[in-house]
Design a protein around this motif. Structure first.
Motif, PDB file in Angstrom:
ATOM      1  N   LEU A  57      10.407  -3.468  -9.875  1.00 44.79           N
ATOM      2  CA  LEU A  57       9.132  -2.760  -9.950  1.00 44.79           C
ATOM      3  C   LEU A  57       9.172  -1.682 -11.039  1.00 44.79           C
ATOM      4  O   LEU A  57       8.239  -1.557 -11.834  1.00 44.79           O
ATOM      5  CB  LEU A  57       8.791  -2.149  -8.589  1.00 44.79           C
ATOM      6  CG  LEU A  57       7.405  -1.571  -8.430  1.00 44.79           C
ATOM      7  CD1 LEU A  57       6.334  -2.633  -8.682  1.00 44.79           C
ATOM      8  CD2 LEU A  57       7.238  -0.979  -7.039  1.00 44.79           C
ATOM      9  N   LEU A  83       7.772  -8.653  -3.868  1.00 48.04           N
ATOM     10  CA  LEU A  83       6.824  -7.623  -4.307  1.00 48.04           C
ATOM     11  C   LEU A  83       5.391  -8.154  -4.296  1.00 48.04           C
ATOM     12  O   LEU A  83       4.455  -7.442  -3.948  1.00 48.04           O
ATOM     13  CB  LEU A  83       7.198  -7.118  -5.705  1.00 48.04           C
ATOM     14  CG  LEU A  83       8.466  -6.279  -5.784  1.00 48.04           C
ATOM     15  CD1 LEU A  83       8.928  -6.138  -7.230  1.00 48.04           C
ATOM     16  CD2 LEU A  83       8.240  -4.921  -5.149  1.00 48.04           C
ATOM     17  N   GLU A  94       2.331  -5.484  -4.417  1.00 48.85           N
ATOM     18  CA  GLU A  94       2.692  -4.509  -5.446  1.00 48.85           C
ATOM     19  C   GLU A  94       2.652  -5.089  -6.855  1.00 48.85           C
ATOM     20  O   GLU A  94       2.525  -4.345  -7.826  1.00 48.85           O
ATOM     21  CB  GLU A  94       4.066  -3.921  -5.149  1.00 48.85           C
ATOM     22  CG  GLU A  94       4.064  -3.129  -3.854  1.00 48.85           C
ATOM     23  CD  GLU A  94       5.360  -2.395  -3.634  1.00 48.85           C
ATOM     24  OE1 GLU A  94       5.808  -1.701  -4.567  1.00 48.85           O
ATOM     25  OE2 GLU A  94       5.917  -2.517  -2.530  1.00 48.85           O
ATOM     26  N   VAL A  95       2.815  -6.405  -6.977  1.00 49.61           N
ATOM     27  CA  VAL A  95       2.717  -7.064  -8.277  1.00 49.61           C
ATOM     28  C   VAL A  95       1.779  -8.259  -8.134  1.00 49.61           C
ATOM     29  O   VAL A  95       1.507  -8.720  -7.034  1.00 49.61           O
ATOM     30  CB  VAL A  95       4.094  -7.534  -8.826  1.00 49.61           C
ATOM     31  CG1 VAL A  95       5.044  -6.371  -8.973  1.00 49.61           C
ATOM     32  CG2 VAL A  95       4.695  -8.620  -7.977  1.00 49.61           C
ATOM     33  N   ILE A 150       2.163  -5.263 -12.703  1.00 51.98           N
ATOM     34  CA  ILE A 150       1.867  -4.382 -11.574  1.00 51.98           C
ATOM     35  C   ILE A 150       0.463  -4.719 -11.069  1.00 51.98           C
ATOM     36  O   ILE A 150      -0.453  -4.909 -11.864  1.00 51.98           O
ATOM     37  CB  ILE A 150       1.929  -2.903 -12.012  1.00 51.98           C
ATOM     38  CG1 ILE A 150       3.314  -2.560 -12.558  1.00 51.98           C
ATOM     39  CG2 ILE A 150       1.534  -1.968 -10.879  1.00 51.98           C
ATOM     40  CD1 ILE A 150       4.443  -2.652 -11.559  1.00 51.98           C
TER      41      ILE A 150
END
Length: 89
Positions: free
Chosen positions: A11, A50, A55-56, A72
């Motif tokens: 991340l 993720l 988050e992504v 992102i």
């Protein structure tokens, strides 16, 4: 699912890169200063975890549907790499 050291590192790398990046390119970025290099499966599993947490997001190239990029979640599309958001991925 709690963050692992690798998901946190992935991340952070995506934030530093600031543009959609492919899994192999991200792996090369992460391996720059490693004594024991990561393999592509490790990076992909971290990205997928993720993505599951929101988050992504996964993108695909408009000119080649087999190439996937990661960025992102909610990042602006200021980059001119030709990646577009892939549906609900």
């Amino acid at each position: 699912m709690p963050a692992t050291p690798l998901t946190a590192e992935v991340l952070c790398a995506l934030e530093r890169i600031g543009c959609p990046v492919s899994t192999p390119d991200l792996m090369r970025w992460l391996n720059r200063d490693r004594s024991t290099p990561l393999v592509i499966d490790q990076v992909y599993r971290a990205l997928d975890a993720l993505r599951a947490r929101g988050e992504v997001q996964r993108l695909k190239a408009t000119n080649n549907k087999r190439i996937r990029y990661w960025t992102i979640a909610g990042a602006s599309a200021a980059c001119r790499c030709g990646a577009t958001q892939q549906g609900a991925s």
